[in-house]
Scaffold this motif. Structure first.
Motif, PDB file in Angstrom:
ATOM      1  N   PRO A  42     -45.334  -8.637  17.341  1.00 45.71           N
ATOM      2  CA  PRO A  42     -46.428  -8.705  16.364  1.00 45.71           C
ATOM      3  C   PRO A  42     -46.019  -9.431  15.091  1.00 45.71           C
ATOM      4  O   PRO A  42     -44.843  -9.489  14.740  1.00 45.71           O
ATOM      5  N   THR A  43     -47.016  -9.982  14.406  1.00 47.04           N
ATOM      6  CA  THR A  43     -46.753 -10.717  13.167  1.00 47.04           C
ATOM      7  C   THR A  43     -47.527 -10.153  11.985  1.00 47.04           C
ATOM      8  O   THR A  43     -47.516 -10.741  10.908  1.00 47.04           O
ATOM      9  N   ARG A  44     -48.182  -9.017  12.152  1.00 47.29           N
ATOM     10  CA  ARG A  44     -49.019  -8.490  11.068  1.00 47.29           C
ATOM     11  C   ARG A  44     -48.159  -7.967   9.915  1.00 47.29           C
ATOM     12  O   ARG A  44     -47.095  -7.387  10.125  1.00 47.29           O
ATOM     13  N   ALA A  45     -48.634  -8.168   8.702  1.00 46.10           N
ATOM     14  CA  ALA A  45     -47.977  -7.602   7.532  1.00 46.10           C
ATOM     15  C   ALA A  45     -48.132  -6.086   7.550  1.00 46.10           C
ATOM     16  O   ALA A  45     -49.136  -5.551   7.994  1.00 46.10           O
ATOM     17  N   GLY A  46     -47.114  -5.387   7.092  1.00 44.07           N
ATOM     18  CA  GLY A  46     -47.134  -3.939   7.080  1.00 44.07           C
ATOM     19  C   GLY A  46     -46.467  -3.308   8.284  1.00 44.07           C
ATOM     20  O   GLY A  46     -46.295  -2.088   8.334  1.00 44.07           O
ATOM     21  N   MET A  47     -46.070  -4.091   9.274  1.00 41.31           N
ATOM     22  CA  MET A  47     -45.369  -3.556  10.436  1.00 41.31           C
ATOM     23  C   MET A  47     -44.044  -2.939  10.010  1.00 41.31           C
ATOM     24  O   MET A  47     -43.303  -3.516   9.215  1.00 41.31           O
ATOM     25  N   ARG A  48     -43.731  -1.778  10.553  1.00 43.38           N
ATOM     26  CA  ARG A  48     -42.498  -1.071  10.212  1.00 43.38           C
ATOM     27  C   ARG A  48     -41.546  -1.080  11.397  1.00 43.38           C
ATOM     28  O   ARG A  48     -41.963  -0.906  12.546  1.00 43.38           O
ATOM     29  N   THR A  49     -40.251  -1.282  11.109  1.00 44.15           N
ATOM     30  CA  THR A  49     -39.211  -1.180  12.126  1.00 44.15           C
ATOM     31  C   THR A  49     -38.037  -0.400  11.533  1.00 44.15           C
ATOM     32  O   THR A  49     -37.830  -0.408  10.323  1.00 44.15           O
ATOM     33  N   PRO A  50     -37.260   0.292  12.360  1.00 42.45           N
ATOM     34  CA  PRO A  50     -36.163   1.104  11.824  1.00 42.45           C
ATOM     35  C   PRO A  50     -35.036   0.258  11.241  1.00 42.45           C
ATOM     36  O   PRO A  50     -34.542  -0.662  11.885  1.00 42.45           O
ATOM     37  N   ALA A  51     -34.634   0.572  10.031  1.00 45.61           N
ATOM     38  CA  ALA A  51     -33.539  -0.166   9.393  1.00 45.61           C
ATOM     39  C   ALA A  51     -32.211   0.078  10.100  1.00 45.61           C
ATOM     40  O   ALA A  51     -31.307  -0.751  10.038  1.00 45.61           O
ATOM     41  N   LEU A  52     -32.103   1.209  10.774  1.00 42.05           N
ATOM     42  CA  LEU A  52     -30.842   1.587  11.406  1.00 42.05           C
ATOM     43  C   LEU A  52     -30.424   0.630  12.512  1.00 42.05           C
ATOM     44  O   LEU A  52     -29.237   0.333  12.665  1.00 42.05           O
ATOM     45  N   THR A  53     -31.381   0.139  13.287  1.00 38.82           N
ATOM     46  CA  THR A  53     -31.037  -0.652  14.471  1.00 38.82           C
ATOM     47  C   THR A  53     -31.413  -2.120  14.378  1.00 38.82           C
ATOM     48  O   THR A  53     -30.877  -2.936  15.136  1.00 38.82           O
ATOM     49  N   THR A  54     -32.317  -2.470  13.498  1.00 38.42           N
ATOM     50  CA  THR A  54     -32.802  -3.848  13.474  1.00 38.42           C
ATOM     51  C   THR A  54     -31.861  -4.769  12.696  1.00 38.42           C
ATOM     52  O   THR A  54     -31.134  -4.341  11.803  1.00 38.42           O
ATOM     53  N   ALA A  55     -31.926  -6.039  13.047  1.00 38.75           N
ATOM     54  CA  ALA A  55     -31.097  -7.024  12.350  1.00 38.75           C
ATOM     55  C   ALA A  55     -31.477  -7.103  10.881  1.00 38.75           C
ATOM     56  O   ALA A  55     -30.612  -7.179  10.001  1.00 38.75           O
ATOM     57  N   SER A  56     -32.773  -7.078  10.591  1.00 36.90           N
ATOM     58  CA  SER A  56     -33.208  -7.153   9.193  1.00 36.90           C
ATOM     59  C   SER A  56     -32.717  -5.946   8.403  1.00 36.90           C
ATOM     60  O   SER A  56     -32.299  -6.082   7.246  1.00 36.90           O
ATOM     61  N   GLY A  57     -32.764  -4.763   9.027  1.00 38.94           N
ATOM     62  CA  GLY A  57     -32.274  -3.558   8.359  1.00 38.94           C
ATOM     63  C   GLY A  57     -30.797  -3.627   8.057  1.00 38.94           C
ATOM     64  O   GLY A  57     -30.354  -3.295   6.945  1.00 38.94           O
ATOM     65  N   LYS A  58     -30.014  -4.061   9.028  1.00 42.14           N
ATOM     66  CA  LYS A  58     -28.565  -4.152   8.815  1.00 42.14           C
ATOM     67  C   LYS A  58     -28.212  -5.236   7.800  1.00 42.14           C
ATOM     68  O   LYS A  58     -27.269  -5.074   7.018  1.00 42.14           O
TER      69      LYS A  58
END
Length: 253
Positions: free
Chosen positions: A136-152
């Motif tokens: 998905p590309t919608r603004a406001g989408m949440r992903t876990p910081a623990l596992t995602t590349a952006s979070g790390k």
């Protein structure tokens, strides 16, 4: 539970907020000014409102996602962002990143996203689609910081150890140590990788975005099929994109 007298420890100050709207704004302003989490007790002290009133309004605001509960208290919730009540930094961040996002999409053909941190998640503020339609590309989408590349990528450059502690609180001691070691590697490489940790079949590579005073404000990422995207080729492109957004953000300050 204490008595009502104990619950309403903090009397309202003269000239304090009177209407329901004034009280809600006072609570939101206090949470915003804290730049972190505030307890109900702290909010009552800072707004001059009765603790029972603060507790009731916080519960209602959290139910509507204007506030978000944490172990330490409450922080601003994502509904403020989703309804367009964005702070100046996200707007400037999107403006600085827009041409970089387009260029990175043209170079890679994959989904490119711009992320900011919220609680234990990363939240999408801008994205362009790639060849995988299920991303998905919608603004406001949440992903876990623990596992995602952006979070790390974000956490590796975050100067507040409490943020890292909250995100990694669910990990066993050995796993938490491994996670912190991974963040050290990310900080050294200025790039983070998520090889199917968050989503099966998806590889993501991200790099941090910093403000002019070298404070991490977000991350830019590329995501695509794990079997068809070479992280060694993508990593320097994403790292350069993060550096470019940082420079543009600094110049716009």
């Amino acid at each position: 539970m204490g008595s009502l007298a104990e619950w309403n420890t903090f009397p309202a100050r003269t000239g304090g907020p009177v209407s329901v709207l004034d009280r809600i704004v006072a609570i939101l302003d206090a949470v915003k000014a804290s730049e972190g989490s505030l307890s109900v007790t702290d909010l009552a002290q800072q707004t001059g409102l009765p603790k029972s009133t603060v507790s009731r309004l916080v519960a209602e605001l959290a139910a509507q996602r204007y506030l978000e509960r944490t172990q330490e208290g409450v922080t601003l919730g994502m509904r403020l962002f989703e309804l367009g009540a964005r702070a100046s930094l996200p707007r400037r961040l999107i403006g600085a990143a827009a041409p970089v996002i387009r260029q990175l999409r043209e170079m890679t053909g994959e989904r490119v996203g711009l992320w900011v941190h919220q609680g234990t998640d990363m939240v999408s503020v801008a994205a362009v689609a790639g060849r995988l339609p299920m991303l998905p590309t919608r603004a406001g989408m949440r992903t876990p910081a623990l596992t995602t590349a952006s979070g790390k990528a974000y956490l590796a450059f975050c100067s507040d150890p409490g943020v890292v502690d909250r995100v990694s609180a669910s990990l066993a001691d050995a796993d938490a140590d491994h996670f912190r070691d991974e963040l050290l590697h990310v900080r050294s490489a200025v790039v983070a990788t998520d090889m199917e940790d968050s989503y099966p079949g998806i590889l993501a590579v991200a790099s941090p975005v910093l403000s002019g005073d070298r404070v991490v404000v977000g991350a830019i990422s590329v995501a695509g099929p794990s079997g068809g995207m070479d992280p060694d080729r993508i990593a320097p492109l994403v790292r350069a994109a993060g550096t470019n957004v940082t420079r543009r953000l600094t110049a716009a300050a």
